[in-house]
Design a protein around this motif. Structure first.
Motif, short mmCIF file in Angstrom:
data_model
loop_
_atom_site.label_atom_id
_atom_site.label_comp_id
_atom_site.label_asym_id
_atom_site.label_seq_id
_atom_site.Cartn_x
_atom_site.Cartn_y
_atom_site.Cartn_z
N UNK A 182 11.39 6.71 1.71
CA UNK A 182 10.82 6.99 0.40
C UNK A 182 9.94 8.21 0.32
N UNK A 183 10.07 9.10 1.32
CA UNK A 183 9.31 10.34 1.29
C UNK A 183 7.92 10.21 1.89
N UNK A 184 7.25 11.38 2.02
CA UNK A 184 5.90 11.42 2.58
C UNK A 184 4.96 12.25 1.71
N UNK A 185 5.32 12.46 0.46
CA UNK A 185 4.49 13.22 -0.46
C UNK A 185 3.58 12.30 -1.26
N UNK A 186 2.67 12.88 -2.02
CA UNK A 186 1.78 12.11 -2.88
C UNK A 186 2.59 11.18 -3.78
N UNK A 187 2.19 9.93 -3.84
CA UNK A 187 2.89 8.94 -4.64
C UNK A 187 3.94 8.15 -3.90
N UNK A 188 4.29 8.57 -2.68
CA UNK A 188 5.28 7.84 -1.89
C UNK A 188 4.67 6.54 -1.38
N UNK A 189 5.50 5.53 -1.07
CA UNK A 189 4.96 4.26 -0.58
C UNK A 189 4.08 4.41 0.66
N UNK A 190 4.49 5.27 1.60
CA UNK A 190 3.70 5.41 2.82
C UNK A 190 2.35 6.06 2.54
N UNK A 191 2.32 7.10 1.73
CA UNK A 191 1.06 7.79 1.43
C UNK A 191 0.11 6.87 0.67
N UNK A 192 0.65 6.08 -0.26
CA UNK A 192 -0.20 5.15 -1.00
C UNK A 192 -0.75 4.06 -0.07
N UNK A 193 0.11 3.58 0.84
CA UNK A 193 -0.37 2.59 1.82
C UNK A 193 -1.46 3.18 2.70
N UNK A 194 -1.26 4.43 3.16
CA UNK A 194 -2.23 5.07 4.04
C UNK A 194 -3.58 5.21 3.36
N UNK A 195 -3.60 5.60 2.10
CA UNK A 195 -4.86 5.74 1.38
C UNK A 195 -5.63 4.43 1.35
N UNK A 196 -4.93 3.33 1.11
CA UNK A 196 -5.58 2.02 1.09
C UNK A 196 -6.08 1.62 2.48
N UNK A 197 -5.27 1.93 3.50
CA UNK A 197 -5.67 1.57 4.86
C UNK A 197 -6.91 2.34 5.29
N UNK A 198 -6.95 3.63 5.00
CA UNK A 198 -8.11 4.45 5.37
C UNK A 198 -9.37 3.96 4.63
N UNK A 199 -9.20 3.59 3.37
CA UNK A 199 -10.35 3.13 2.59
C UNK A 199 -10.87 1.78 3.07
N UNK A 200 -9.99 0.99 3.67
CA UNK A 200 -10.37 -0.36 4.09
C UNK A 200 -10.98 -0.42 5.47
N UNK A 201 -10.88 0.66 6.23
CA UNK A 201 -11.39 0.64 7.61
C UNK A 201 -12.42 1.75 7.80
N UNK A 202 -13.54 1.37 8.38
CA UNK A 202 -14.65 2.31 8.53
C UNK A 202 -15.07 2.42 10.00
N UNK A 203 -14.10 2.35 10.88
CA UNK A 203 -14.40 2.50 12.31
C UNK A 203 -14.98 3.88 12.59
N UNK A 204 -15.78 3.96 13.63
CA UNK A 204 -16.36 5.25 14.00
C UNK A 204 -15.30 6.23 14.48
N UNK A 205 -14.20 5.72 15.02
CA UNK A 205 -13.15 6.57 15.58
C UNK A 205 -11.78 6.10 15.09
N UNK A 206 -10.92 7.06 14.77
CA UNK A 206 -9.58 6.72 14.28
C UNK A 206 -8.54 7.62 14.93
N UNK A 207 -7.42 7.04 15.32
CA UNK A 207 -6.29 7.74 15.91
C UNK A 207 -5.04 7.41 15.11
N UNK A 208 -4.25 8.43 14.77
CA UNK A 208 -2.96 8.22 14.11
C UNK A 208 -1.86 8.78 14.99
N UNK A 209 -0.66 8.22 14.87
CA UNK A 209 0.45 8.72 15.69
C UNK A 209 1.77 8.51 14.97
N UNK A 210 2.68 9.43 15.24
CA UNK A 210 4.03 9.39 14.68
C UNK A 210 4.93 10.26 15.53
#
Length: 345
Positions: A182-210
């Motif tokens: 479904x794409x990786x641009x603004x409005x795509x399912x993954x980008x919308x999910x990522x925004x919610x995930x980042x907002x929900x977690x406030x760890x001091x350190x974060x790592x992403x991978x792909x």
């Protein structure tokens, strides 16, 4: 050699005893110096690499032991075994060439499959089977099951120690019908999910991978489809990003946000110079899991500090409460090393 979970258990005692010594060697051996950080012997360790297991039908597979230059997944699996990690992060293209269940059983399972219980995979382009005229990642999701996150999405998150880890899908245009990414641009399912995930977690350190790196001087160049996601991660002050795809090792200093380079769209690989930023993300490309090597296709990019294109190996990351230390463990090839540390934002 077929690795087993029993060997992991046997090794646990040895690693527990030597953990403090290993950390002291990495930090105090002339490679890295940090201030204000508390390092404990029980800080979690992750092992990461992508582009791993050869197709068992190829001549170079050679019963799983490979040749001098190809199909070294057994070597890198032995490295992972020696690290006794808390978690294993696979950075896509876990099983070549076409992501079939029989290939997973004959190749990946008999090498990196020893760590399946602690593996958190990322999906790669070969997981969709396009070299075999398919566009379906079902065997990947069948093999890793719940560890791969919600079926047919390829993105999920979890915590390891004090850190928040986010696995993402860089194959933005892959899949079809209900199984499309479904794409990786603004409005795509993954980008919308990522925004919610980042907002929900406030760890001091974060790592992403792909799988496909946002910036790379390797054969395939940059994955520009990850521009929106990269910039969102920079804005969220994520600390580390890991990728594979280019079968080499690269490390960058922290990098900031960047627009998509549209100077020559569609004319071949893009090699965009990123913008170093102390508040940005440190990117590692670790496409050294054993399949084969790629040569570099461009000079070192701005902010690229270390690279090697003829060394198989695994990145060891120790995740401390407010910092991290890395050590690239080589399996074969030239005597390449890369060690250091960084602090979280």
């Amino acid at each position: 050699m077929v690795l087993t979970r029993r060997k992991l258990t046997v090794l646990a005692v040895v690693v527990a005893v030597t953990a403090v010594v290993v950390v002291q060697q990495v930090i105090g051996g002339g490679y890295a110096h940090r201030t204000g950080a508390v390092i404990r012997p029980d800080d979690p360790v992750v092992a990461a690499a992508g582009d791993i297991a050869c197709d068992p039908t190829t001549a170079a597979f050679h019963g799983g032991q490979g040749t001098a230059e190809l199909c070294r997944q057994a070597d890198t699996a032995r490295l992972v075994l020696s690290l006794h990690p808390t978690a294993v992060l696979t950075l896509g293209d876990n099983q070549y060439e076409c992501n079939t269940s029989t290939a997973f059983a004959a190749s990946y399972e008999k090498s990196w499959g020893a760590f399946k219980d602690i593996t958190h995979p990322a999906i790669g382009n070969h997981e969709y089977g396009k070299p075999c005229h398919r566009n379906d990642a079902t065997p990947y999701f069948d093999y890793f099951s719940q560890a791969a996150g919600p079926r047919n999405q390829g993105w999920y998150s979890f915590d390891v120690g004090a850190w928040h880890l986010i696995a993402l899908n860089s194959e933005c245009s892959y899949g079809k019908g209900e199984l499309a990414v479904g794409g990786c641009n603004t409005g795509s399912p993954q980008v919308e999910w990522l925004a919610k995930d980042l907002a929900a977690h406030h760890n001091a350190c974060t790592l992403a991978y792909w799988h496909e790196p946002r910036f790379s001087s390797g054969e395939h160049g940059d994955a520009e489809q990850m521009t929106t996601i990269w910039n969102d991660l920079v804005a969220a002050r994520v600390d580390v990003v890991l990728s594979g795809h280019n079968h080499d090792y690269e490390r960058f200093e922290p990098l900031g946000s960047a627009p998509m380079d549209s100077a020559s769209p569609g004319s071949g690989p893009v090699f965009q110079n990123p913008t170093p930023d102390k508040q940005g993300i440190r990117e590692f490309v670790v496409g050294t899991g054993g399949k084969n090597f790629y040569s570099f296709a461009a000079p070192m990019l701005k902010g690229e500090q270390v690279r090697a294109d003829h060394t198989y190996g695994v990145l060891r990351l120790a995740l401390h409460a407010n910092s991290y230390s890395w050590d690239f463990k080589r399996a074969s090839g030239n005597p390449f090393v890369d060690r250091g540390s960084g602090t979280c934002h």
